[in-house]
Design an enzyme around this catalytic site. Structure first.
Site, short mmCIF file in Angstrom:
data_model
loop_
_atom_site.label_atom_id
_atom_site.label_comp_id
_atom_site.label_asym_id
_atom_site.label_seq_id
_atom_site.Cartn_x
_atom_site.Cartn_y
_atom_site.Cartn_z
N CYS A 68 0.89 -1.26 0.09
CA CYS A 68 0.11 0.14 -0.16
C CYS A 68 1.21 1.24 0.03
O CYS A 68 1.70 1.49 1.00
CB CYS A 68 -0.87 0.01 1.06
SG CYS A 68 -1.81 1.48 1.49
N CYS A 76 -0.42 6.67 7.04
CA CYS A 76 -1.60 5.69 7.53
C CYS A 76 -1.40 4.93 8.69
O CYS A 76 -0.59 4.12 8.81
CB CYS A 76 -2.17 5.22 6.27
SG CYS A 76 -3.93 4.39 6.66
N CYS A 79 -2.53 0.19 9.02
CA CYS A 79 -1.98 -1.15 9.03
C CYS A 79 -0.39 -0.87 9.79
O CYS A 79 0.28 0.12 9.70
CB CYS A 79 -1.40 -1.31 7.75
SG CYS A 79 -2.89 -2.15 6.85
N CYS A 153 -8.45 2.50 -0.01
CA CYS A 153 -7.89 1.63 0.71
C CYS A 153 -7.56 0.35 0.37
O CYS A 153 -8.53 -0.44 -0.21
CB CYS A 153 -8.65 1.64 2.07
SG CYS A 153 -8.07 0.37 3.38
N TYR A 257 -22.84 -10.67 24.58
CA TYR A 257 -22.61 -9.24 23.73
C TYR A 257 -23.09 -10.16 22.46
O TYR A 257 -22.13 -10.42 21.11
CB TYR A 257 -21.15 -9.39 23.58
CG TYR A 257 -20.69 -8.73 25.06
CD1 TYR A 257 -20.69 -7.54 25.40
CD2 TYR A 257 -20.23 -9.89 25.89
CE1 TYR A 257 -20.20 -7.12 26.46
CE2 TYR A 257 -19.68 -9.50 27.26
CZ TYR A 257 -19.63 -8.10 27.55
OH TYR A 257 -19.15 -7.77 28.87
N GLU A 281 -27.80 -8.41 24.46
CA GLU A 281 -26.92 -7.63 23.77
C GLU A 281 -27.71 -6.25 24.04
O GLU A 281 -28.94 -6.17 24.47
CB GLU A 281 -27.32 -8.09 22.43
CG GLU A 281 -27.06 -7.02 21.25
CD GLU A 281 -25.76 -6.31 21.16
OE1 GLU A 281 -24.78 -7.08 21.25
OE2 GLU A 281 -25.59 -5.20 20.96
N ASP A 325 -18.40 -12.60 23.24
CA ASP A 325 -17.58 -12.03 22.37
C ASP A 325 -17.62 -10.45 22.29
O ASP A 325 -18.39 -9.69 21.60
CB ASP A 325 -18.22 -12.47 20.73
CG ASP A 325 -17.52 -11.85 19.68
OD1 ASP A 325 -16.43 -11.10 19.88
OD2 ASP A 325 -17.89 -11.91 18.56
N CYS A 352 -10.99 -9.72 19.98
CA CYS A 352 -10.24 -8.99 18.89
C CYS A 352 -9.05 -8.35 19.64
O CYS A 352 -8.32 -7.62 18.91
CB CYS A 352 -10.95 -8.29 18.20
SG CYS A 352 -11.55 -6.84 18.99
C1 LIG Z 1 -17.54 -7.65 19.03
S1 LIG Z 1 -19.26 -7.51 18.66
C2 LIG Z 1 -19.85 -9.21 18.66
C3 LIG Z 1 -20.91 -9.36 18.01
C4 LIG Z 1 -21.64 -10.99 17.42
N1 LIG Z 1 -20.77 -12.00 18.19
C5 LIG Z 1 -20.71 -10.88 16.07
O1 LIG Z 1 -19.81 -11.82 15.98
O2 LIG Z 1 -21.22 -10.37 15.02
C6 LIG Z 1 -20.04 -7.04 20.40
C7 LIG Z 1 -21.19 -6.80 20.66
O3 LIG Z 1 -21.34 -6.37 21.94
C8 LIG Z 1 -22.19 -5.41 22.11
N2 LIG Z 1 -22.17 -4.72 23.29
C9 LIG Z 1 -21.19 -3.81 23.49
N3 LIG Z 1 -20.98 -3.53 24.89
C10 LIG Z 1 -22.23 -4.11 25.39
C11 LIG Z 1 -22.63 -4.57 26.83
N4 LIG Z 1 -22.20 -3.65 27.73
N5 LIG Z 1 -23.62 -5.22 27.12
C12 LIG Z 1 -24.38 -5.79 25.93
N6 LIG Z 1 -23.77 -5.64 24.67
C13 LIG Z 1 -22.92 -5.03 24.53
C14 LIG Z 1 -22.08 -4.31 20.86
O4 LIG Z 1 -23.30 -3.66 20.32
C15 LIG Z 1 -21.75 -5.65 19.72
O5 LIG Z 1 -22.92 -5.87 19.29
#
Ligand SMILES: C[S@@+](CC[C@H](N)C(=O)[O-])C[C@H]1O[C@@H](n2cnc3c(N)ncnc32)[C@H](O)[C@@H]1O
Length: 400
Positions: A68, A76, A79, A153, A257, A281, A325, A352
């Protein structure tokens, strides 16, 4: 501090570790292990400095010219590893995860980074862009508010290119989305903080929600709902979590989440109508999508709640399976402990961010869980980040 010459000793998050002439640790970006580089200092703290390799006197064999044109010192911030070939980038990322697990969680683990099926170029289907004062789109420079204006990008889906050719006057931030076969669009956040979807050519034609297939399921993803940024991530994570959670018919699975229900959908059929899948969620948009996405498995229960101690106590039962997650910040305060007290038989934790995963793993180990597996996926190619999936099982020793 003036520029100095140093040898890069080992990988770390935020740049390879070297030493400044005064003995302070230096985190050096744009360098590889074993290289002798000229370091330009960009930030200074009492015990360390941060800098970038602006000249390389002795390159490592794994060094390549960045694919890039916007990558490199002062440029940038998207990366970090464009100057590394595949094997060097992989070794770098594996070493970073090992180091975080050892230092923060006290775990000595081998980590083998698995490639995403698609190549890196064009693999990002979701990209959050900054807007410069004249309305042009780009990404922030490293550790800076300045915008590196881009003609396109390298990592982003090619269908997003038209967004870089026009001005976005008055926009604070523009998120580009090319999710699934649906028409790509932008979500524009104005100076007032309100977000509205619009077509890439700037017309106000409201963009439809995305429709996308992943791991054998169809998902509706509204413009304000979270969706994994790498093209392959949803499909791979769906099948990986299903394999690692290994639910049986009749099980109770709690997806914390849960977003639009990606992971819940992956396990719902295994659990079957005698079982239960509970999603927790907080985003109204993601909750609405999840209710649509999980409608054909009515034994799923989508709960609008923040993941707190109380939400965990209400959802997680003894011998259940927990999927978690969370965003980059990891589990909320007290959440790992609350999960531990509820004694699920297994926790599958998707992350992540290696440092917050390591912090939370330490809490699970203290609560009587064993780490059974740690898998790493390269869903953030050309950067220092990786996607991690950890499996924790309740030990028979603790908790009675
Ligand atoms: C990394 S994403 C994972 C979503 C799903 N597992 C996916 O892979 O598509 C994290 C999710 O947590 C939600 N979130 C963030 N903080 C939160 C909280 N304190 N309580 C509930 N949900 C939350 C966000 O809205 C988001 O949808």
């Amino acid at each position: 501090v003036n520029d100095f010459v140093a040898e890069v000793e080992r990988p770390a998050l935020g740049g390879g570790i070297a030493h400044a002439p005064d003995g302070r640790v230096a985190f050096v970006r744009d360098a590889l292990v074993g290289e002798r580089v000229t370091v330009r200092v960009t930030d200074e703290a009492r015990r360390f400095v941060r800098g970038e390799a602006v000249a390389v006197a002795r390159p490592a064999p794994g060094r390549v010219a960045p694919p890039c044109p916007y990558a490199g010192p002062g440029r940038c911030g998207g990366c970090d590893l464009q100057h590394a070939d595949g094997p060097s980038a992989r070794a770098w990322k594996e070493a970073v995860v090992r180091e975080q697990m050892s230092r923060i969680a006290g775990l000595e683990v081998e980590v083998e980074l698995r490639d995403a099926p698609s190549g890196a170029r064009g693999s990002r289907t979701r990209l959050r862009c900054a807007v410069d004062p004249s309305g042009r789109l780009g990404l922030r420079r490293r550790r800076s508010h300045e915008v590196e204006v881009l003609a396109t990008c390298w990592l982003a889906d090619a269908r997003l290119a038209p967004a870089f050719a026009r001005r976005w006057d008055g926009a604070g931030e523009v998120e580009l989305r090319a999710i699934g076969p649906s028409e790509p669009f932008a979500v524009v956040t104005g100076a007032d903080g309100a977000a509205r979807p619009c077509a890439l050519d700037g017309s106000d034609r409201p963009a439809a929600a995305s429709r996308v297939e992943a791991a054998g399921h169809d998902f509706l993803v509204s413009p304000a709902s979270f969706w994994q940024s790498h093209r392959d991530a949803p499909g791979v994570l769906g099948s990986v979590v299903r394999r690692l959670a290994a639910p049986h018919a009749g099980d109770r699975v709690v997806d914390l989440y849960s977003g639009v229900g990606l992971l819940a959908a992956a396990v719902a059929r295994d659990v079957g109508p005698r079982g239960r899948v509970v999603c927790v969620e907080s985003s109204p948009s993601a909750l609405g999508d999840a209710r649509v996405n999980l409608a054909d498995t009515p034994w799923t229960d989508v709960r609008a709640a923040r993941v707190t101690l109380a939400a965990v106590d209400a959802a997680v039962a003894r011998d259940s399976i927990v999927l978690a997650d969370p965003p980059r910040a990891g589990l909320g305060e007290g959440v790992a402990e609350a999960i531990g007290r509820s004694r699920p038989r297994r926790v599958v934790y998707v992350s992540c961010d290696a440092p917050t995963l390591a912090r939370d793993l330490r809490k699970f180990l203290a609560a009587g869980f064993d780490l059974m597996a740690l898998e790493a996926y390269d869903f953030f190619p050309e950067t220092e980040h990786v996607e991690l999936v950890a499996v924790l099982d309740a030990t028979t020793r603790a908790g009675g």
